[in-house]
Design a protein around this motif. Structure first.
Motif, short mmCIF file in Angstrom:
data_model
loop_
_atom_site.label_atom_id
_atom_site.label_comp_id
_atom_site.label_asym_id
_atom_site.label_seq_id
_atom_site.Cartn_x
_atom_site.Cartn_y
_atom_site.Cartn_z
N ARG A 214 -29.05 -22.00 12.49
CA ARG A 214 -27.86 -22.87 12.54
C ARG A 214 -28.22 -24.20 13.18
NH1 ARG A 214 -25.82 -17.88 14.82
NH2 ARG A 214 -24.76 -16.67 13.19
N ASN A 215 -27.61 -25.27 12.65
CA ASN A 215 -27.80 -26.59 13.25
C ASN A 215 -26.55 -26.99 14.04
OD1 ASN A 215 -25.96 -27.26 11.26
ND2 ASN A 215 -27.46 -28.30 9.96
N ALA A 216 -26.64 -28.12 14.70
CA ALA A 216 -25.52 -28.58 15.54
C ALA A 216 -24.27 -28.84 14.70
CB ALA A 216 -25.92 -29.86 16.28
N PHE A 217 -24.46 -29.31 13.47
CA PHE A 217 -23.30 -29.67 12.66
C PHE A 217 -22.48 -28.44 12.28
CE2 PHE A 217 -21.10 -30.49 8.67
CZ PHE A 217 -20.44 -31.67 8.98
N VAL A 218 -23.13 -27.34 11.93
CA VAL A 218 -22.37 -26.17 11.49
C VAL A 218 -21.61 -25.55 12.67
CG1 VAL A 218 -24.10 -24.32 11.78
CG2 VAL A 218 -22.45 -24.22 9.90
N TRP A 219 -22.19 -25.61 13.87
CA TRP A 219 -21.46 -25.15 15.04
C TRP A 219 -20.19 -25.99 15.24
CZ3 TRP A 219 -22.16 -20.75 17.64
CH2 TRP A 219 -23.41 -20.14 17.65
N SER A 220 -20.36 -27.31 15.14
CA SER A 220 -19.22 -28.21 15.32
C SER A 220 -18.18 -28.02 14.23
CB SER A 220 -19.70 -29.67 15.33
OG SER A 220 -20.53 -29.91 16.44
N SER A 221 -18.66 -27.77 13.02
CA SER A 221 -17.74 -27.55 11.90
C SER A 221 -16.86 -26.33 12.15
CB SER A 221 -18.53 -27.36 10.61
OG SER A 221 -17.67 -27.16 9.51
N MET A 222 -17.45 -25.26 12.68
CA MET A 222 -16.67 -24.06 12.98
C MET A 222 -15.67 -24.31 14.10
SD MET A 222 -17.49 -21.67 10.86
CE MET A 222 -16.81 -20.23 11.66
N VAL A 223 -16.09 -25.03 15.14
CA VAL A 223 -15.18 -25.36 16.23
C VAL A 223 -14.00 -26.17 15.71
CG1 VAL A 223 -14.95 -26.71 18.36
CG2 VAL A 223 -16.96 -25.27 18.02
N THR A 224 -14.29 -27.19 14.90
CA THR A 224 -13.24 -28.04 14.33
C THR A 224 -12.31 -27.24 13.43
OG1 THR A 224 -14.70 -29.98 14.41
CG2 THR A 224 -12.81 -30.09 12.93
N GLY A 225 -12.89 -26.33 12.65
CA GLY A 225 -12.09 -25.52 11.73
C GLY A 225 -11.09 -24.64 12.45
N TYR A 226 -11.53 -24.02 13.53
CA TYR A 226 -10.60 -23.16 14.29
C TYR A 226 -9.50 -23.99 14.96
CZ TYR A 226 -13.22 -18.84 13.60
OH TYR A 226 -13.80 -17.72 13.04
N PHE A 227 -9.86 -25.17 15.46
CA PHE A 227 -8.83 -26.04 16.04
C PHE A 227 -7.82 -26.45 14.97
CE2 PHE A 227 -11.60 -27.18 19.78
CZ PHE A 227 -10.68 -26.80 20.74
N LYS A 228 -8.34 -26.78 13.79
CA LYS A 228 -7.46 -27.20 12.70
C LYS A 228 -6.49 -26.09 12.32
CE LYS A 228 -7.67 -29.13 8.01
NZ LYS A 228 -8.57 -29.49 6.88
N GLY A 229 -6.95 -24.84 12.44
CA GLY A 229 -6.09 -23.70 12.14
C GLY A 229 -5.22 -23.28 13.32
N GLY A 230 -5.32 -24.00 14.43
CA GLY A 230 -4.49 -23.71 15.59
C GLY A 230 -5.00 -22.61 16.49
N ASP A 231 -6.24 -22.17 16.25
CA ASP A 231 -6.80 -21.07 17.06
C ASP A 231 -7.76 -21.66 18.10
OD1 ASP A 231 -7.78 -18.74 18.11
OD2 ASP A 231 -8.15 -17.78 16.18
#
Length: 538
Positions: A214-231
């Protein structure tokens, strides 16, 4: 070299009649590195007569143009490349293709691409990336099929094109077709990010857990995705699992908390980032400015502004917009206006922030005047701008100005939404032009909602127009006939209107109907901020 230093040297060279091509070439590179591309191009064309000896400089200028799309400058540099016999150079041609694609000039890019005597996989990937970015996946697939040699970048570019277009199923199909040797961490990341963008965090997590690396971007993408979903809890849990956190990861966490309104969490994350000795950038500060704006704490706002100055954070458009918005929402409208007035270039969002701030602080005439200035600028109003200025007209009673603006929606290229009609109805209602407001509501293309009718009903109460109130009430009743629930506000408004116009029998009937449906007035309440925890930012 700083931009001011470059300008000083430029003036010195002109004064002394400098003829040293190496000095001019270095100055042009300095300008380009500070995003002053036109100044760099002028030096290239006017002060370097033997331009064939400065092929590296041409490449620098072309790459800078590609990073900040400027169609006119790209074409000018292309012409210079032709005049200096550099246009047939493989690197020049590839960079030009990339620059044209990033400027959205795909036809120009393809003509240049087809006319190149030599092409390598990088050239093909540049053209493929242009089609993918534009969402033209038909031409992208055709070019992909014609490519004799493909690299991991080629496969990732095609998958990204489908993912960004929203066709995750097709992106997944190409991912599965990718040869094992070509399936890199970038390929995985592109597909995971596609599912995140589509809001499918379950599938994104499934792929994320299967990633061999995993690279830094995919970690950030997952963090952003969960925030976007309200979790937020899951977003924090993913962040806590990152083995080595970098600036991109911290920015995702801070921005995520700010976007969902957890501003204290955003400030705490920022302090933790500083404790980890990670240096913030302009994107970090954009998230912080948003958090402080929502908190409404002027003391906190001044601390963040001081931090930006002391740590020499680059004041890009996001930071400047954030400063205007933050100080306006924290009550220092004069300082927000000072920042706004000193900005060399303002985008639509910045105009919106300042106009909204003036309107919300009761400076109605100033808000309308600023809107007039925006109409004369390069930035055109959007639906948010028009909602803000119509709201200003409503609160200031500027009926004629509000009607003028509303009648120019077609000129602005904006389709009037229910919210805009609501402002106009409120504006006319406050002015007592109830019949005119009623006719506008009846002519709306979209079905008016209960908010618009309720606004008009409220105006009827203010002006004591019982006949119009009954007409409006009948419209609301028709709207509610398709619903099971009853609108409490309608009953209360109608009862008050009848009473204020001394129609006591009708008022009593309305009160009995309210009792029958269990309708009552809800007491008002207020909130007061006592204190905000100290954040040292050190």
């Amino acid at each position: 070299m700083a931009a001011n230093r470059a300008r000083q040297l430029h003036g010195l060279y002109l004064t002394r009649g400098c003829r040293d091509p190496d000095k001019w070439a270095d100055l042009a590179k300095d300008y380009a590195s500070n995003a002053f591309l036109r100044e760099a191009a002028i030096i290239y064309t006017k002060h370097l007569p033997q331009r064939t000896h400065h092929l590296p400089l041409l490449i620098v200028l072309l790459k800078a143009t590609a990073s900040r799309p400027d169609p006119g400058l790209g074409r000018a540099l292309h012409a210079e490349a032709v005049k200096s016999a550099n246009a047939r150079d493989l690197l020049v041609g590839t960079t030009l293709v990339s620059a044209y694609c990033k400027c959205g000039l795909l036809a120009d890019a393809r003509r240049l691409f087809d006319g190149m005597p030599d092409r390598n996989p990088v050239t093909c990937n540049a053209m493929l990336s242009g089609y993918a970015a534009a969402g033209d996946m038909v031409k992208a697939e055709a070019l992909f099929a014609a490519m004799g040699s493909r690299s991991p970048v080629t496969w990732a570019t095609l998958i990204r094109g489908f993912a960004e277009k929203g066709d995750v199923a097709e992106a997944r199909r190409w991912f599965e077709a990718t040869p094992p040797g070509m399936r890199t961490v970038v390929t995985w990341t592109v597909l995971v990010n596609g599912y995140v963008a589509a809001g499918d965090m379950e599938t994104a997590r499934e792929l994320f857990d299967k990633m061999p690396a995993r690279n830094a971007f995919v970690w950030s993408s997952m963090v952003t995705g969960y925030f976007k979903g309200g979790d937020a809890d899951e977003a924090q849990a993913v962040f806590d699992r990152i083995p080595v956190r970098n600036l991109v990861n911290w920015n995702a966490l801070i921005a995520g908390y700010a976007k969902i309104g957890c501003c204290e969490k955003a400030l705490e994350a920022f302090q933790s980032m500083l404790d980890d000795r990670i240096k913030p950038d302009e994107f970090t500060m954009a998230g912080m400015l948003s958090a402080c704006a929502q908190l409404g704490s002027l003391e906190q706002a001044r601390k963040v502004h001081k931090f930006i100055i002391e740590h020499r954070i680059r004041k890009n458009q996001f930071v400047l917009n954030g400063l205007v918005d933050m100080f306006a929402k924290c009550g220092d409208l004069a300082f927000a206006r000072k920042i706004f007035d000193n900005m060399q270039w303002r985008n639509t969002e910045c105009w919106n922030s300042m106009i909204s701030a003036l309107a919300s602080h009761g400076q109605i005439a100033e808000a309308i005047q600023l809107f007039s200035e925006m109409e004369c600028s390069a930035q055109k109003p959007n639906e948010i701008t028009l909602l803000a200025v119509l709201g200003a007209c409503t609160h200031g009673g500027f009926v004629d100005e509000g009607l003028r603006i509303f009648n120019k929606f077609d000129v602005y290229g904006v389709a009037a939404r229910v919210e805009h009609y609501g402002c106009l109805v409120d504006l006319l209602g406050r002015a007592g032009r109830l019949r005119e407001a009623y006719e506008i509501v009846k002519k709306m293309l979209a079905e008016p909602n209960e908010v618009i009718w309720g606004s008009l009903l409220g105006a009827c109460r203010v002006h004591g127009d019982a006949d119009m109130s009954e007409l409006v009430s009948s419209e609301i009743s028709r709207l509610h006939s398709r619903r099971v629930s009853t609108n409490d506000a309608e009953y209360i408004l109608m009862s008050n209107i009848m009473a204020s116009s001394k129609r006591w029998e009708q008022a009593e009937r309305m009160r009995r109907k309210m009792a029958l449906h269990g309708v009552g007035k809800t007491p008002g309440c207020s909130s007061v901020e006592f204190d905000i925890p100290e954040h040292k930012y050190a």
